[in-house]
Write a protein that holds these residues in place. Sequence first.
Motif, mmCIF file in Angstrom:
data_model
loop_
_atom_site.group_PDB
_atom_site.id
_atom_site.type_symbol
_atom_site.label_atom_id
_atom_site.label_comp_id
_atom_site.label_asym_id
_atom_site.label_seq_id
_atom_site.Cartn_x
_atom_site.Cartn_y
_atom_site.Cartn_z
ATOM 1 N N ASN A 2 -0.444 -3.713 3.472
ATOM 2 C CA ASN A 2 -0.844 -4.527 2.323
ATOM 3 C C ASN A 2 -1.382 -3.615 1.204
ATOM 4 O OD1 ASN A 2 -1.879 -6.412 0.542
ATOM 5 N ND2 ASN A 2 -2.894 -7.641 2.120
ATOM 6 N N LEU A 3 -0.449 -3.062 0.443
ATOM 7 C CA LEU A 3 -0.832 -2.090 -0.593
ATOM 8 C C LEU A 3 -1.628 -2.733 -1.724
ATOM 9 C CD1 LEU A 3 2.454 0.035 -0.810
ATOM 10 C CD2 LEU A 3 0.307 0.662 0.283
ATOM 11 N N HIS A 4 -1.305 -3.991 -2.028
ATOM 12 C CA HIS A 4 -2.043 -4.688 -3.093
ATOM 13 C C HIS A 4 -3.521 -4.794 -2.728
ATOM 14 C CE1 HIS A 4 1.354 -5.720 -5.537
ATOM 15 N NE2 HIS A 4 1.978 -6.252 -4.522
ATOM 16 N N ALA A 5 -3.771 -5.057 -1.438
ATOM 17 C CA ALA A 5 -5.165 -5.194 -0.991
ATOM 18 C C ALA A 5 -5.907 -3.867 -1.115
ATOM 19 C CB ALA A 5 -5.207 -5.697 0.448
ATOM 20 N N VAL A 8 -6.684 -3.271 -4.797
ATOM 21 C CA VAL A 8 -7.763 -4.058 -5.413
ATOM 22 C C VAL A 8 -9.145 -3.668 -4.874
ATOM 23 C CG1 VAL A 8 -6.428 -6.052 -6.198
ATOM 24 C CG2 VAL A 8 -7.437 -6.089 -3.905
ATOM 25 N N ALA A 95 -8.549 -12.167 5.118
ATOM 26 C CA ALA A 95 -7.375 -11.693 4.369
ATOM 27 C C ALA A 95 -6.352 -11.062 5.312
ATOM 28 C CB ALA A 95 -7.822 -10.677 3.326
ATOM 29 N N PRO A 96 -5.092 -11.050 4.901
ATOM 30 C CA PRO A 96 -4.052 -10.434 5.741
ATOM 31 C C PRO A 96 -4.095 -8.905 5.604
ATOM 32 C CG PRO A 96 -3.083 -11.337 3.742
ATOM 33 C CD PRO A 96 -4.542 -11.660 3.692
ATOM 34 N N ILE A 97 -5.108 -8.322 6.185
ATOM 35 C CA ILE A 97 -5.353 -6.896 5.977
ATOM 36 C C ILE A 97 -5.872 -6.286 7.284
ATOM 37 C CG2 ILE A 97 -7.642 -7.487 4.964
ATOM 38 C CD1 ILE A 97 -7.377 -5.045 3.205
ATOM 39 N N GLY B 104 -5.064 -9.990 -4.991
ATOM 40 C CA GLY B 104 -4.568 -8.723 -4.443
ATOM 41 C C GLY B 104 -4.870 -8.595 -2.965
ATOM 42 N N PHE B 106 -4.944 -10.724 -0.741
ATOM 43 C CA PHE B 106 -4.018 -11.499 0.085
ATOM 44 C C PHE B 106 -2.562 -11.056 -0.125
ATOM 45 C CE2 PHE B 106 -6.368 -14.741 2.414
ATOM 46 C CZ PHE B 106 -7.636 -14.502 1.926
ATOM 47 N N GLY B 107 -2.418 -9.858 -0.705
ATOM 48 C CA GLY B 107 -1.097 -9.234 -0.775
ATOM 49 C C GLY B 107 -0.192 -9.724 -1.879
ATOM 50 N N LYS B 108 -0.766 -10.388 -2.870
ATOM 51 C CA LYS B 108 0.066 -10.882 -3.971
ATOM 52 C C LYS B 108 -0.043 -9.929 -5.155
ATOM 53 C CE LYS B 108 1.605 -15.133 -2.894
ATOM 54 N NZ LYS B 108 2.863 -15.758 -3.249
ATOM 55 N N LYS B 109 1.095 -9.671 -5.791
ATOM 56 C CA LYS B 109 1.036 -8.807 -6.968
ATOM 57 C C LYS B 109 0.395 -9.558 -8.142
ATOM 58 C CE LYS B 109 5.782 -9.683 -8.354
ATOM 59 N NZ LYS B 109 7.102 -9.155 -8.540
#
Lengths: 253, 308
Positions: A2-5, A8, A95-97, B104, B106-109
């Motif tokens: 999960n790169l977005h996580a 952020v 969270a999915p992390i 972010g 939760f993996g959303k751009k």
Amino acid sequence: MNLHAIKVIYKFEMLRAWETLLQSFASPVISTSLYFVVFGSAIGSRIQQIDGVPYGTFIVPGLMMLALLTQSTANASFGIFLPKFTGTIYEIMSAPISFIEIVIGYVGAAATKSFIIGLIILATAGFFVPLEIAHPFWMMSFLILTCISFSLFGFIIGLWANNFEKLQLIPLLVITPLVFLGGSFYSIEMLPAPWQSVSLFNPVVYLISGFRWSFFEVADVSIGLSLTMILLFMAACLFVVWWMFKTGYRMKK
Amino acid sequence: MENIVTISNISKTYAGGHQALKNLSLDIKRGEILALLGPNGAGKTTLISIICGIVNATEGSITVNGHDIVSDFRTTRRMIGLVPQELTLGAFDKVINTLRFSRGLFGKKPNPSYLEQLLRSLSLWDKRHAEIMTLSGGMKRRVLIAKALAHEPVVLFLDEPTAGVDVELRKEMWTLIRRLRESGVTIILTTHYIEEAEEIADRVGVINRGELLLLDAKHSIMHKLGKKQLHIELKLPVKTVPEILSDWHLELSANGSRLNYTYDPHNTHIDIVGLLDALDAAGLQLKDISTSQRTLEDIFVSLVNETT
């Protein structure tokens, strides 16, 4: 992954440092300058050289280590303790992390802050004493490894602590004394023989020695041993963090 | 309607030995509003926390859209949004930043236009650059909802969404919840306000002491258990119900000046006129007559009392 996580968390933590700029970056610079005034000028005038290095220059790696260890630990421990304290940790937990992504985000941000502080201290030291770095690659390697491993250690403290007192306990009662007794401002060869042996049980001796070697090619212990010790410490911290997440220690009921 | 969340034989015993959930099974249907009613400490929050990954179950399994919440946690958690009971927010964070963080995480751009639309729908757009500590309690609760919706979940858990909020805001929340359901989100809310469940839920589950006592459509519960009462005020009080009226199973109250007759309004054999004739035959003079419907609250209280 999960790169977005990761992104952020990292950005959020860096933003916090940016919003408290004075506290985050200016305070270590002021402290270092004061150390130079006290140790470099007052004591330095009485100790001319150690291992052929002027005393003022000799203490630069030790001063950097002192700041790196305390800042890495404080940044990372506070970074994860704060959401625990305010209750916003629920969001991280739901969270999915994975644990490794959480660690990269929080520890990465804490290590980056310490790395920047280290460089600022190095630049500040340049105003007080002449500096030459014999092995820039190894200097940077030690700097980065120290930032990461002690941020990991701080992360463990942040997960373990359930109040502000505990958050301060290890940094104040363990890390600071170990750094002061780990040869930050002297070579352990200057100590009487029994204390030299005792010092070898202090892990910080290996960090400072290796880091100092990268500057001046003088060390209390071999560079290989220094490197091994810091890698072992990092591996141990990673294992503890993994275990804490696996068992939900002080996070999950 | 197909199930979106399937809870099978979930039990939870905390380290101290307290058993919060006892072999609880429950199916949540796609697109519904399910209200979980129960007194404090009934196990509602524990159940939600297990589904969301905050608490580990001791036994049992849960799937969300067919995916196991443990082995396939990344998939299930992406589908779930959680609004916690407490106003857990970073005091110094800015509204827009905390929403970007949640999305972010939760993996959303990043999607600024979605976040703008979300903030506008919650009347928070003007406050997007405000620090959270400067917001009112109602606004903070809306920020929590915005955070839970920031990653566009299909299942939304609201843990006591209107606890401690004023009547006006509560009604606003209900409107918002209905609107979310219309947009296709499945909503599960816990509450101990019966009125809330009665107002917005499609189905109601009653939990007490870690057990699911009842789960049915709200209207069905009212139909099955929502009995009516006929209250007969007497001109002169009586000490006992006259023998001639024994077949009607009347209850005496108000120091003998009121007779209560409980009946099922859906029973076509109910003969109110016959009862009035019997009262006349018993020589009782009537002062007034009124009826009352058993509310969801009465049903809830009697269910909870039966298990305590």
